[in-house]
Enzyme design. Structure first.
Site, PDB file in Angstrom:
ATOM      1  N   ARG A  62       0.884  -1.176   0.000  1.00 44.29           N
ATOM      2  CA  ARG A  62       0.000   0.000   0.000  1.00 44.29           C
ATOM      3  C   ARG A  62       0.911   1.213   0.000  1.00 44.29           C
ATOM      4  NH1 ARG A  62      -5.560   1.115   3.260  1.00 44.29           N
ATOM      5  NH2 ARG A  62      -6.190  -0.321   1.619  1.00 44.29           N
TER       6      ARG A  62
ATOM      7  N   HIS B  28      -7.129   0.868  -6.908  1.00 44.10           N
ATOM      8  CA  HIS B  28      -7.322  -0.019  -5.739  1.00 44.10           C
ATOM      9  C   HIS B  28      -7.951  -1.323  -6.247  1.00 44.10           C
ATOM     10  CE1 HIS B  28      -7.605  -1.346  -1.738  1.00 44.10           C
ATOM     11  NE2 HIS B  28      -8.570  -0.580  -1.254  1.00 44.10           N
TER      12      HIS B  28
ATOM     13  N   GLN C  39     -10.027  -3.991  -4.102  1.00 46.20           N
ATOM     14  CA  GLN C  39     -11.335  -3.512  -3.643  1.00 46.20           C
ATOM     15  C   GLN C  39     -12.425  -3.818  -4.664  1.00 46.20           C
ATOM     16  OE1 GLN C  39     -12.272  -1.880  -0.681  1.00 46.20           O
ATOM     17  NE2 GLN C  39     -14.285  -2.325  -1.524  1.00 46.20           N
TER      18      GLN C  39
ATOM     19  N   ASP D 231     -17.472   7.046  -1.821  1.00 46.69           N
ATOM     20  CA  ASP D 231     -16.286   6.827  -0.994  1.00 46.69           C
ATOM     21  C   ASP D 231     -16.069   8.126  -0.230  1.00 46.69           C
ATOM     22  OD1 ASP D 231     -13.866   5.919   0.045  1.00 46.69           O
ATOM     23  OD2 ASP D 231     -12.718   6.280  -1.795  1.00 46.69           O
TER      24      ASP D 231
ATOM     25  N   CYS E 263     -16.518   1.426  -0.181  1.00 51.67           N
ATOM     26  CA  CYS E 263     -15.367   0.563   0.144  1.00 51.67           C
ATOM     27  C   CYS E 263     -15.000   0.602   1.620  1.00 51.67           C
ATOM     28  CB  CYS E 263     -14.164   0.963  -0.712  1.00 51.67           C
ATOM     29  SG  CYS E 263     -13.569   2.635  -0.376  1.00 51.67           S
TER      30      CYS E 263
ATOM     31  N   ARG F 260     -13.530  -8.786   0.781  1.00 43.91           N
ATOM     32  CA  ARG F 260     -12.122  -8.437   0.591  1.00 43.91           C
ATOM     33  C   ARG F 260     -11.258  -9.667   0.872  1.00 43.91           C
ATOM     34  NH1 ARG F 260     -10.364  -3.464   1.019  1.00 43.91           N
ATOM     35  NH2 ARG F 260      -8.727  -4.381  -0.272  1.00 43.91           N
TER      36      ARG F 260
END
Ligand code: CP
Ligand code: NVA
Length: 335
Positions: A109, A136, A139, A249, A291, A318
């Site tokens: 990340r 991402h 996700q 988001d 998310c 996830r």
């Protein structure tokens, strides 16, 4: 062996339609196997190590990755920003060569997307993008599995989980997704992933909030090939018209904390509410996705905790989707 160039997972933009569907169906298989004890686990990653190098906070991605790695029989080594600072104490290039010489895969990340690209270039083992400022990918796999399940079972929490009768290519194409929010990494990943599986996307972002040109071009080419709609507006009501799914988001992504006051002002009118869906004319059975982590500014409690909200199954997925990525890249060695 480590001398061959490994395959990485940087964005769903790099996947063929078939590879994307394969990851979804593998996720579902692993979920059925692991969660409902359908068969004896194989533990194919016994003795293998995954370095989990995170320069930013994480709840879901970290827990999903470490628990998935344990289920597959391997070990994950969490290296946070206090332990190892990507490109701070040591160059990314050196870090990448050193770490990849000792582990079987790296989940990273990062801040800038160039960091994940450097890691991928220098690493002798697969690199998985656990979030960059551009994309991402893990996700959006979870989002697609949650949508497939919802369409398949007609419920967000089936009491029993049986092998799926329908392939995701039967449940996903034709859906209309509305994005109401920031032009960020999540929207950009949705833009490159959704058209591939036949999903239409309309995004409302405030003036001045636009996606990167190269992402837009990839998304437009994908939409053209698959015959899906990809549209942008500054009007949330227009975006949610006929939507099956409304997604948002946070308005303040990690690293943008200093812009918070400005952003909160500029996103006025963008909160997802029952009223917005009604005014805009979303489908009567529209569902909500996010998310996480969530702040109340972008979606109110009524929607977030409603029966329409897929957010918790989406979060759980996830784990199963990251498990499928690990299984593909570290066991099969290809996506
Ligand atoms: N959705 C997501 O990536 O959550 P975390 O930041 O908690 O990992
Ligand atoms: N857009 C958010 C996603 C968090 C999972 C961020 O980058 O902080």
């Amino acid at each position: 062996t480590k001398t061959e160039k490994p395959q990485h997972f940087i964005s769903t933009a790099d996947l063929t339609k078939e590879q994307l569907y394969n990851l979804l169906t593998r996720s579902i298989e692993l979920k059925v196997e692991a969660k409902y004890n359908v068969s004896t686990p194989v533990r194919p990653l016994t003795g293998k190590t995954l370095a989990v190098m995170f320069s930013k906070r994480s709840t879901r991605t970290r827990v999903a990755t470490e628990s998935a790695m344990a289920y597959l029989g391997g070990h994950s080594m969490f290296l946070g920003s206090q332990d190892i600072q990507l490109g701070v104490n040591e160059s990314l290039l050196d870090t990448s060569r050193v770490v990849s010489s000792m582990v079987d895969g790296i989940m990273a990340r990062v801040n800038g997307h160039d960091e994940i690209e450097t890691l991928a270039k220098e690493s002798s083992v697969p690199i998985i993008n656990a979030l960059s400022d551009k994309y991402h990918p893990t996700q959006i796999l979870a989002d697609l599995v949650a949508l497939h399940e919802y369409r398949h079972h007609g419920s967000i929490n089936p009491a029993e989980y049986t092998a799926h009768q329908q392939h995701p290519s039967e449940t996903l194409p034709g859906l209309k997704v509305a994005w109401v929010g920031d032009a960020n990494n999540i929207l950009q990943e949705l833009m490159v992933a959704l058209p591939k599986v036949g999903i239409h996307l309309t995004a409302a972002c405030p003036e001045g909030y636009t996606c990167q040109q190269d992402v837009l071009e990839i998304a437009q080419a994908e939409a053209k090939r698959e015959g899906t709609t990809l549209a942008f507006t500054h009007d949330p009501e227009e975006a949610v018209k006929d939507a099956d799914v409304i997604v948002t988001d946070t308005w303040v992504s990690m690293g943008q904390e200093e812009e918070k006051a400005k952003r909160l002002a500029e996103f006025k009118g963008y909160q997802v509410t029952m009223d917005l869906a009604k005014r805009g004319g979303a489908k009567p059975d529209w569902v909500f996705m996010h998310c996480l982590p969530r702040k109340p500014e972008e979606v109110d409690d009524e929607v977030f905790y409603s029966d329409r909200s897929l957010v918790f199954p989406e979060a759980e997925n996830r784990k199963w989707t990251i498990m499928a990525v690990l299984d593909s890249l570290l066991v099969k060695k290809s996506l």
